[in-house]
Write a protein that holds these residues in place. Sequence first.
Motif, short mmCIF file in Angstrom:
data_model
loop_
_atom_site.label_atom_id
_atom_site.label_comp_id
_atom_site.label_asym_id
_atom_site.label_seq_id
_atom_site.Cartn_x
_atom_site.Cartn_y
_atom_site.Cartn_z
N TRP A 1 24.77 -15.69 -11.56
CA TRP A 1 25.61 -15.54 -12.95
C TRP A 1 26.79 -15.90 -12.86
O TRP A 1 27.36 -15.93 -11.69
N ASP A 2 27.16 -15.93 -13.54
CA ASP A 2 28.76 -16.29 -14.20
C ASP A 2 29.94 -15.36 -14.26
O ASP A 2 29.53 -14.20 -14.56
N VAL A 3 31.11 -15.16 -13.16
CA VAL A 3 31.25 -13.88 -13.10
C VAL A 3 32.14 -13.62 -14.34
O VAL A 3 32.22 -12.41 -14.43
N GLU A 4 31.89 -14.11 -15.27
CA GLU A 4 33.00 -13.59 -16.28
C GLU A 4 31.84 -13.93 -17.26
O GLU A 4 31.88 -12.87 -17.78
N LYS A 5 31.07 -14.51 -17.93
CA LYS A 5 30.19 -14.91 -18.25
C LYS A 5 28.76 -14.04 -18.32
O LYS A 5 28.05 -14.06 -19.37
N GLY A 6 28.44 -13.93 -16.90
CA GLY A 6 27.08 -13.29 -17.08
C GLY A 6 26.17 -14.07 -16.79
O GLY A 6 26.47 -15.22 -16.60
N ASN A 7 25.15 -14.30 -17.58
CA ASN A 7 23.48 -14.50 -17.46
C ASN A 7 23.62 -15.36 -18.75
O ASN A 7 23.19 -15.67 -19.51
N VAL A 8 24.41 -16.62 -18.58
CA VAL A 8 24.79 -17.13 -19.33
C VAL A 8 23.67 -18.69 -19.86
O VAL A 8 22.74 -19.12 -19.06
N ASN A 9 23.02 -18.47 -21.37
CA ASN A 9 21.19 -18.87 -21.58
C ASN A 9 20.04 -18.56 -20.71
O ASN A 9 19.26 -19.14 -20.48
N GLY A 10 20.86 -16.84 -20.01
CA GLY A 10 19.62 -16.99 -19.23
C GLY A 10 18.54 -17.56 -18.06
O GLY A 10 17.70 -17.45 -17.40
N LYS A 11 19.38 -18.37 -17.66
CA LYS A 11 18.97 -19.43 -16.50
C LYS A 11 18.72 -18.41 -15.17
O LYS A 11 18.65 -18.75 -14.25
N SER B 1 34.26 -31.46 -32.26
CA SER B 1 33.77 -32.56 -31.14
C SER B 1 34.62 -32.01 -29.82
O SER B 1 33.75 -32.74 -29.06
N ALA B 2 35.34 -31.76 -29.73
CA ALA B 2 36.51 -31.32 -28.62
C ALA B 2 35.52 -30.60 -28.13
O ALA B 2 35.42 -30.86 -26.37
N MET B 3 34.88 -29.76 -28.38
CA MET B 3 34.02 -28.56 -27.89
C MET B 3 32.86 -29.25 -27.63
O MET B 3 32.08 -27.78 -27.42
N HIS B 4 32.39 -29.80 -28.03
CA HIS B 4 30.54 -30.60 -27.87
C HIS B 4 30.09 -30.33 -26.36
O HIS B 4 29.45 -29.80 -26.14
N THR B 5 31.87 -30.49 -25.23
CA THR B 5 31.18 -30.43 -23.96
C THR B 5 31.46 -28.98 -23.23
O THR B 5 31.15 -28.12 -22.42
N HIS B 6 31.62 -28.12 -24.47
CA HIS B 6 31.93 -26.52 -24.34
C HIS B 6 31.02 -26.18 -24.92
O HIS B 6 31.58 -24.85 -26.19
N PRO B 7 30.39 -25.60 -25.04
CA PRO B 7 29.09 -24.44 -26.32
C PRO B 7 29.55 -23.56 -26.38
O PRO B 7 29.09 -22.71 -27.25
N ALA C 1 41.04 -30.89 -26.51
CA ALA C 1 40.33 -30.99 -25.02
C ALA C 1 40.71 -30.67 -23.73
O ALA C 1 40.24 -29.81 -22.65
N LYS C 2 42.17 -30.81 -23.85
CA LYS C 2 42.91 -30.55 -22.59
C LYS C 2 43.29 -29.23 -22.64
O LYS C 2 43.17 -28.53 -21.17
N TYR C 3 42.74 -28.53 -23.87
CA TYR C 3 43.17 -27.00 -23.70
C TYR C 3 41.90 -26.40 -23.14
O TYR C 3 41.95 -25.36 -22.80
N LEU C 4 40.66 -26.67 -24.10
CA LEU C 4 39.39 -25.85 -23.57
C LEU C 4 39.55 -26.45 -21.74
O LEU C 4 38.15 -25.47 -21.70
N VAL C 5 39.56 -27.17 -20.90
CA VAL C 5 39.49 -26.45 -19.99
C VAL C 5 39.81 -25.44 -19.59
O VAL C 5 39.36 -25.07 -18.28
N HIS C 6 40.86 -25.05 -20.13
CA HIS C 6 41.48 -24.01 -19.51
C HIS C 6 40.88 -22.67 -20.84
O HIS C 6 41.02 -21.41 -20.12
N ALA C 7 40.98 -23.06 -21.90
CA ALA C 7 40.96 -21.94 -22.54
C ALA C 7 39.64 -21.46 -22.61
O ALA C 7 38.70 -22.11 -23.22
N ASP C 8 39.53 -19.94 -23.25
CA ASP C 8 38.15 -19.40 -24.16
C ASP C 8 37.74 -20.12 -24.94
O ASP C 8 37.00 -20.28 -25.39
N ILE C 9 39.36 -19.40 -26.42
CA ILE C 9 39.29 -20.15 -27.37
C ILE C 9 40.43 -21.14 -27.75
O ILE C 9 41.42 -20.87 -27.63
N VAL C 10 39.84 -21.99 -28.72
CA VAL C 10 40.81 -23.21 -29.54
C VAL C 10 41.10 -22.74 -30.80
O VAL C 10 39.87 -22.19 -31.51
#
Length: 555
Positions: free
Chosen positions: A485-495, A103-109, A63-72
């Motif tokens: 749009w997210d500056v890195e990921k673009g139009n996330v989920n077509g929002k 489980s740690a990733m559930h808030t970082h889909p 969970a701590k890493y997920l705040v900053h990392a894209d991949i765990v």
Amino acid sequence: MAAEVLTHYYFKSTTEFETPTLEILDSGTFTQQEEDHGRCLNSRLWSAAALLHAPDSVEEVHAKYLVHADIVETCTYQHREKEFQSVELAVEAANKAVTLARSAMHTHPNKFLAYALGPYAVAQAVGSEYTGRHNQQHEHNHGSSYNENVKLFHLRRLQVVKAVATLTVCIRGTSGSIAPLRISLVFPDGTLPGANIFSESCSTMEDVIDTVFGYDIAGVAAVGINCTKPRYLQGLVRALDVGLRKFNLTRKPKLTIQPDGGLSYNAQTRGWELPSSTDDSEQVEKWARLVADAAAVVINDTTSPFSGIVAGGCFKIVVHHIERLRNACSARAQNLDQDLMGEGGYTLEQLMELAGLACAQTVQRLYPSHTHKQVLVAAGPGNQGGDGLVAARHLSLFGYKALLFYPKPSKNQFVQQLDKQLDHFSVQRIQAEDFEGALHQSTVVLDAIFGFSFKGDPRPPFDGPIAALKDSDRPIVSVDIPSAWDVEKGNVNGKSFTPAALLSLTAPKLGTRSFTGTHYLGGRFVPQYVVDKYDLQLPVYPGADQIVEIPPTSF
Ligand SMILES: NC(=O)C1=CN([C@@H]2O[C@H](COP(=O)(O)OP(=O)(O)OC[C@H]3O[C@@H](n4cnc5c(N)ncnc54)[C@H](O)[C@@H]3O)[C@@H](O)[C@H]2O)[C@@H](O)CC1
Ligand SMILES: [K+]
């Protein structure tokens, strides 16, 4: 300007379009657990021991890493089957590793999970992932050749994974034919290609590449540098780059870099030591800067033979390093803007005026006033809103009937002056409640709401207008990056909406790589020394134009 942004620029030439990506990887679960719990995890399973004894701490670290990392990565690097009482228990622990990470990733889909298989060196447990020297005695004791042992080791580990789940697998130190695989360093004949690959000269990294790609290994997805000193990293990446360019690969591999903490092992005290005269925080900053410099070799080069870079750390790296790495990548790129306004001698006002002129020119080029008389300019609260105000003035001068939606005026005095100027250019102000009506009447929209500093979900008073733009069939020209749009990921989920056209400023942002509409580049103010310093590949602007069309992204 916001910190993250400039990391996410990508640069491209008009002839060759590639967008190397940057992904930040987590790092030493083991070291972080030690730091969190103040004890030495003295086990042959390393952090995998915690799967059995302290599973909560594993999830906590993820969970701590997920705040900053894209991949765990799962906590299975040192998951040695034979350390468990039975294969079933080994599989159970591996399952647990996946469950805890998920489980740690559930808030970082939108983040990714990789299953860490660890290198063959794990089986030997003699630190040969550091030295590259495998234990001859081990081969002898096991009565088989190096190649056979490597194969068996990985087959056994893959069988455990197969029992666990279908995952992207991260193997260090071997080749494989089971897809999908993310492979790090590959030595198919069992010998290191050169004796000196960890030296400053880096000359033998070409041999590494020859060995990896010269063996006709179908679908090598990635090569990597693991467990090396950060000071060697940039040179090593450059050497790999040179080596890989010789191969005409149909699919570009990724490069993973996972240097250690830059510490050295003191055999007398049996401890890891910092170099003298460097305190902890200096050491972390230096580590992050060196890794960011190495990553920049790939991400700032549109001709890179790598499709992207995955940057993290290994032994003696903790969450704080990864946080600083993300910042270092940002700060390094942010220097581009600082260079323009510092050594380059520009003021923000000048850049905004030129950016706004480029916006107006893009609208005029694509939707001339004789066919699209009424333009709605939607301006946001930041500097991009300032670009919109400048553009509204120019559009009025170009003969358009300009409507301006500017609900949250800037506190910046210069931007307030831009706003005031518009009173003399017959620009009609639109209130939030009238936005949809104004949109309906307009023939084209200039979207100057949010640029690269946008974060999260749009808040009022911009949420409604962004939803209205999503539902509208009016052609939209977006400034820098489509709003929300997210500056890195673009139009996330077509929002958010997808505009008909985009005007990127200075260089396209990573988040726009999936954009396939008409794409222009503006910001014709970059001096040659900045082009050289950042290794930019900017297209040539024709004549006196402030904009140049660039080809659609090819992904
Ligand atoms: N690099 C360049 O070449 C230039 C860039 N300029 C422009 O400057 C822009 C970046 O400017 P800024 O850093 O001021 O940032 P932005 O204009 O992208 O927006 C920042 C503003 O949006 C607000 N905001 C962020 N997320 C929000 C949300 N979810 N809901 C509601 N409000 C939100 C922030 O509070 C802040 O007020 C670029 O995209 C570009 O358009 C030009 O002005 C000058 C030249
Ligand atoms: K925008």
